[in-house]
Design an enzyme around this catalytic site. Sequence first.
Site, short mmCIF file in Angstrom:
data_model
loop_
_atom_site.label_atom_id
_atom_site.label_comp_id
_atom_site.label_asym_id
_atom_site.label_seq_id
_atom_site.Cartn_x
_atom_site.Cartn_y
_atom_site.Cartn_z
N SER A 185 0.82 -1.21 0.00
CA SER A 185 0.00 0.00 0.00
C SER A 185 0.85 1.26 0.00
O SER A 185 1.53 1.56 -0.96
CB SER A 185 -0.96 -0.03 1.18
OG SER A 185 -1.79 1.10 1.17
N ASP B 170 -4.13 5.83 -2.74
CA ASP B 170 -2.90 5.22 -2.22
C ASP B 170 -2.47 4.09 -3.16
O ASP B 170 -3.10 3.87 -4.21
CB ASP B 170 -3.07 4.76 -0.76
CG ASP B 170 -4.08 3.62 -0.60
OD1 ASP B 170 -4.70 3.21 -1.59
OD2 ASP B 170 -4.25 3.14 0.54
N ASP C 71 -2.51 0.78 -3.37
CA ASP C 71 -3.37 -0.35 -3.79
C ASP C 71 -4.82 0.10 -3.91
O ASP C 71 -5.73 -0.71 -3.97
CB ASP C 71 -3.23 -1.54 -2.85
CG ASP C 71 -3.65 -1.23 -1.41
OD1 ASP C 71 -3.63 -0.04 -1.03
OD2 ASP C 71 -3.98 -2.17 -0.67
N ASP D 174 -7.22 1.03 -2.07
CA ASP D 174 -8.37 0.71 -1.22
C ASP D 174 -8.82 1.95 -0.43
O ASP D 174 -9.79 1.90 0.33
CB ASP D 174 -8.11 -0.49 -0.29
CG ASP D 174 -6.92 -0.27 0.64
OD1 ASP D 174 -6.22 0.75 0.50
OD2 ASP D 174 -6.68 -1.14 1.50
#
Length: 454
Positions: A98, A243, A245, A247
């Site tokens: 992340s 960010d 990834d 999510d």
Amino acid sequence: MTKLTCFKAYDIRGRLGDELNADIVYRIGRAFGQFLKPTTIVVGGDVRLTSKELKSAVTNGLLDSGVNVIDLGEVGTEEIYFATSFLKADGGIEVTASHNPMDYNGLKLVREGSRPISADTGLADIQRLAEENNFPAVTQRGVYKQQSVLGEYVEHLLSYINLDNLKPMKLVINSGNGAAGHVIDAIEAQFKARRVPVEFIKVHNNPDGTFPHGIPNPLLHENRQDTIDAVLANKADMGIAFDGDFDRCFLFDETAQFIEGYYIVGLLGQAFLQKHKGAKIIYDPRLIWNTIKLVEENGGEAVMSKSGHSFIKEKMRAIDAIYGGEMSAHHYFRDFNYCDSGMIPWLLVMELVCTTGKTLGQLVNDSIDTYPSPGEINSKLADAKTAIARVRAAYEKDAVSVDETDGISIEYPTWRFNLRSSNTEPVVRLNLETRGDKKLMTEKTEEILALLRQ
């Protein structure tokens, strides 16, 4: 038996080389197979330079355990959540660190139905098996295949909004050279095909694991500037940044002001309650007054849950909540298998801007003025427990209420604060809000920090 330090409360994360490498990740794949005894697992990875190699290692571990693997390729975490349920797989693994520094990577694991696997629901068992490294001989390997579910996933995302509601607008979207670019391209293609009058101004849209524009983490002030500049230069209606990834997404209004995640929770609560009267909305204990007010004004029921994705997902399932939001910009959706998504929030906010005829600034500025907050402030402390106890002793005697749902929340008539130790790093986090009094906000923040850091 070597202790593996990469196992955390909710996921696996570590420094590359000593804490996390292909051998360790292979063992995690074997352990995951042995613990879950799945038939099929979906795997994917973010754009970090080491993600491909680590994805290959975890895949081999699964295959050697006799598990079939569906490889989605370069995807964000929520694409794994979606595919696990959509393909009726027995679990999923995303290789991602992340927003962590360059020299880190990690794994996020889910089981069937995209349910989280955390320390108390199997992660500790997987850790033990990986540490013991005593796996049965490989008898029959699983079957490997590559597959994309991008089309179906984008279709699902667009089901949250009514495309006919969208009016001409300009969005700046900063994928931070992370994993979000291909999804943004796919949504843009759908908008064009369906003649949706929304223009995308794409910033750092192409994935690049060297992150030439900094680690994708819009919570860092220095990482916001490119989005701010693009919103102003293009006179955009809204800025969106992700960010690594994706999510989580972070929003900027039409003046390029960064909107704290806290105020978006209330906004999304409102958006859902306009479509689902009387629904339950989950919030976390760090900052609460604005969310409770907006949910109740819109005829919903606001329910508190401990912070952290496994607690929120569990609580949402238990009470059938339609939406849950954390001020850290994690937003959870019942119809998305109770998982968090960084794509659904901006779509809903965009629709809200169109249906209300208000700008994003007009939608949130009242809330920001009514319940000002300095944002989350972290303190690295040698002895967090003693420091928190010292603050509690100073403030609890005159308080209206003291709540221990998550850390310690102390409330007075005109202001309140929450102090908690992080689950993921060695810091104590302070959140504070007042009833419309910025001077009091600054005063109390300084007062508590001085006592905490004494």
